[in-house]
Design an enzyme around this catalytic site. Sequence first.
Site, PDB file in Angstrom:
ATOM      1  CB  SER A 196      -0.910  -0.124   1.219  1.00 27.07           C
ATOM      2  OG  SER A 196      -1.426   1.146   1.374  1.00 27.07           O
ATOM      3  CE1 TYR A 237      -4.210  -2.074   4.626  1.00 28.53           C
ATOM      4  CE2 TYR A 237      -3.716   0.262   4.173  1.00 28.53           C
ATOM      5  CZ  TYR A 237      -4.053  -0.987   3.717  1.00 28.53           C
ATOM      6  OH  TYR A 237      -4.102  -1.416   2.471  1.00 28.53           O
TER       7      TYR A 237
END
Length: 330
Positions: free
Chosen positions: A127, A152
Amino acid sequence: MKILVTGAAGFIGFYLTKQLLLRGDEVFGLDNINDYYDISLKKARLEQIKEEQNFTFYKLDLTDRVGIEELFRNHRFDVVVNLAAQAGVRYSLENPHAYVDSNLVGFINILECCRHHSIKHLVFASSSSVYGTNKKIPFSTGDNVDYPVSLYAATKKANELMAHTYSHLYGLPCTGLRFFTVYGPWGRPDMAYFLFTKAILAKKPIKVFNYGKMQRDFTYIDDITEGVVRVIDHIPQGFLGDSSDLSTKKAPYKVYNIGNNQPVELIKFIETIENCLGMKAQKDFLPIQPGDVPITYADVDDLVRDVGFKPSTSIEVGIEKFVDWYQDFY
């Protein structure tokens, strides 16, 4: 090829599965159909592909170690594309354990199975959030990414480290993909553009964080899919040589950014949605949220050099396609 796509009922997994089937691959889709967002949307995506001749679906959780091992044992996959993960920066502030279970425990199960079943290439989702609050832009894969600002992001950075270790120790070819703010039809309902469209149509106010000054490298789903397909076919090469000294070995490992290489200010993004809907939004301007970063901006030179592809869909084109789909679907 025989390809396992985890997270096949998810946004990117759904598009990738369709594209791989179109080019003649045999695809095995895996998803746990969790309720992080509307299950009916996931099921609707699956409806689009489940009747395809070369597609087989398994409802399975990555944390089910026995089930995952059995799946790999029963099917001799050539390639694994791991897109299954607990997504969302803000949700990681509320439910951290979900990220450890899916993104860490689940990923080690995938790595172990790839190692023991001679997988030719593991492609996995990372990501853009790994860049945290990096000041140098555009973000390059050569930059230091040791300071994530959400759990995350930390789990995605951990995935890259775990994959590199397996690549180094066992010669498992691995490619990590740092996706930049993916959007488009069939997208995730927790994403800003989805929430904005829904609220504007309902004539409800939208929350505009960082007073609309946030910049995001919004990347259209078709560009993401094209990038992933090309990367699948581009297996990284390590240089193992004859030496038994691990320090001299170069792991068959690579990380790429897949982004539009053109950040857009949030307020302009909202204006594009307004123009496509022919309606004005009621805006509630708010400060930046914990875990959010002010800008994302992808350097895609490596992607262009190695696989000859650069994302290029403008937000005007992409948002119009999303809005058309949204109004038709809902």
